[in-house]
Design a protein around this motif. Structure first.
Motif, mmCIF file in Angstrom:
data_model
loop_
_atom_site.group_PDB
_atom_site.id
_atom_site.type_symbol
_atom_site.label_atom_id
_atom_site.label_comp_id
_atom_site.label_asym_id
_atom_site.label_seq_id
_atom_site.Cartn_x
_atom_site.Cartn_y
_atom_site.Cartn_z
ATOM 1 N N LEU A 120 51.720 -65.119 83.683
ATOM 2 C CA LEU A 120 51.379 -66.574 84.189
ATOM 3 C C LEU A 120 51.778 -66.426 85.909
ATOM 4 N N PRO A 121 51.228 -67.501 86.708
ATOM 5 C CA PRO A 121 51.761 -67.110 87.937
ATOM 6 C C PRO A 121 52.885 -68.326 88.151
ATOM 7 N N LEU A 122 54.040 -68.048 87.800
ATOM 8 C CA LEU A 122 55.341 -68.790 87.821
ATOM 9 C C LEU A 122 55.990 -69.024 89.291
ATOM 10 N N HIS A 123 56.364 -70.266 89.467
ATOM 11 C CA HIS A 123 57.098 -70.569 90.761
ATOM 12 C C HIS A 123 58.031 -71.558 90.574
ATOM 13 N N PRO A 124 59.058 -71.084 89.906
ATOM 14 C CA PRO A 124 60.146 -71.996 89.554
ATOM 15 C C PRO A 124 60.809 -72.434 90.906
ATOM 16 N N LEU A 156 54.026 -80.049 81.373
ATOM 17 C CA LEU A 156 53.686 -78.882 82.218
ATOM 18 C C LEU A 156 53.711 -79.283 83.700
ATOM 19 N N GLY A 157 54.341 -78.590 84.578
ATOM 20 C CA GLY A 157 54.256 -79.119 85.900
ATOM 21 C C GLY A 157 53.685 -77.767 86.808
ATOM 22 N N SER A 158 52.952 -78.264 87.770
ATOM 23 C CA SER A 158 51.987 -77.262 88.828
ATOM 24 C C SER A 158 52.102 -77.700 90.129
ATOM 25 N N ASP A 159 52.018 -76.745 90.950
ATOM 26 C CA ASP A 159 51.626 -77.292 92.588
ATOM 27 C C ASP A 159 50.312 -77.145 92.720
ATOM 28 N N GLY A 160 49.578 -77.019 91.705
ATOM 29 C CA GLY A 160 48.146 -76.745 91.796
ATOM 30 C C GLY A 160 47.583 -75.452 91.717
ATOM 31 N N GLU A 161 48.464 -74.287 91.857
ATOM 32 C CA GLU A 161 48.174 -73.041 91.623
ATOM 33 C C GLU A 161 49.115 -72.205 90.696
ATOM 34 N N SER A 208 45.395 -74.319 81.830
ATOM 35 C CA SER A 208 44.921 -73.891 80.823
ATOM 36 C C SER A 208 45.364 -72.428 80.448
ATOM 37 N N ALA A 209 45.707 -71.600 81.510
ATOM 38 C CA ALA A 209 46.492 -70.255 81.215
ATOM 39 C C ALA A 209 47.830 -70.700 80.588
ATOM 40 N N TYR A 245 52.382 -82.374 93.321
ATOM 41 C CA TYR A 245 52.523 -81.638 92.050
ATOM 42 C C TYR A 245 51.640 -82.324 90.956
ATOM 43 N N TYR A 246 51.198 -81.653 89.933
ATOM 44 C CA TYR A 246 50.570 -82.256 88.965
ATOM 45 C C TYR A 246 51.221 -81.958 87.487
ATOM 46 N N SER A 247 50.992 -82.739 86.386
ATOM 47 C CA SER A 247 51.518 -82.548 85.147
ATOM 48 C C SER A 247 50.389 -82.927 83.972
#
Length: 179
Positions: A72-76, A16-21, A52-53, A2-4
């Protein structure tokens, strides 16, 4: 993994947190349940397209536009019940408010049940990991109480004022567990 990254907003610094996608989190500084259900460490990484999005979405939101969560590509991260509640939150129109009880009735109808606990729905709303974008700040108590925002009541008020919501019937509770 996971990234921030961070985003400086009118209501404070957001992580902001992401799994990469996908976007898995937007957390306010000091927010209750910061990090949500992300069980791995968040690695700082600014350049992801999803970030960025999300920044663009937040820029437009804070500029007074009305971007949709569906952009947005949301994935809670959460169980099916919470996912259902979070999908309902995404349907609350910009600048409008609803109650935990109303959400519970809508969810019960979707599930083919006679009733649903407003408290159970409130728990799912409170654990929303994608603040602002999944608009949990638009949910209030049946009596007009502004209780129940993990980012704090002052932030909830700022977001509702920003959206031009009618706050005339709403109030800050004097005491409670969700302050």
């Amino acid at each position: 993994m996971y990234y921030s990254t961070t985003y400086l907003s009118p209501v404070g610094t957001l992580t902001l947190g992401s799994d990469g996608e996908h976007l898995v989190g937007v957390w306010l500084e000091g927010q209750k349940y910061f990090g949500g259900a992300v069980e791995k460490e968040l690695t700082a990484r600014d350049g992801l397209p999803v970030f960025s999005a999300a920044r663009d979405w937040l820029d437009r939101y804070f500029a007074g536009e009305k971007p949709s969560p569906s952009e947005l590509p949301l994935h809670p991260i959460g169980g099916e019940f919470r996912q259902q509640v979070w999908r309902l939150l995404c349907q609350i129109p910009y600048g409008e408010i609803t109650t935990y009880g109303t959400l519970a009735k809508e969810l019960a109808a979707q599930m083919g049940r006679n009733s649903m606990s407003g408290q159970a729905v409130g728990g799912a709303v409170g654990h929303n990991p994608i603040s602002i974008i999944i608009p949990c700040h638009r949910v209030v108590g049946a009596n007009g109480s502004l209780t129940g925002y993990a980012g704090g009541i002052p932030t909830k008020i700022k977001l509702l004022e920003h959206e031009g919501a009618d706050l005339s019937r709403l109030f800050v509770p004097k005491k409670g567990t969700a302050l």
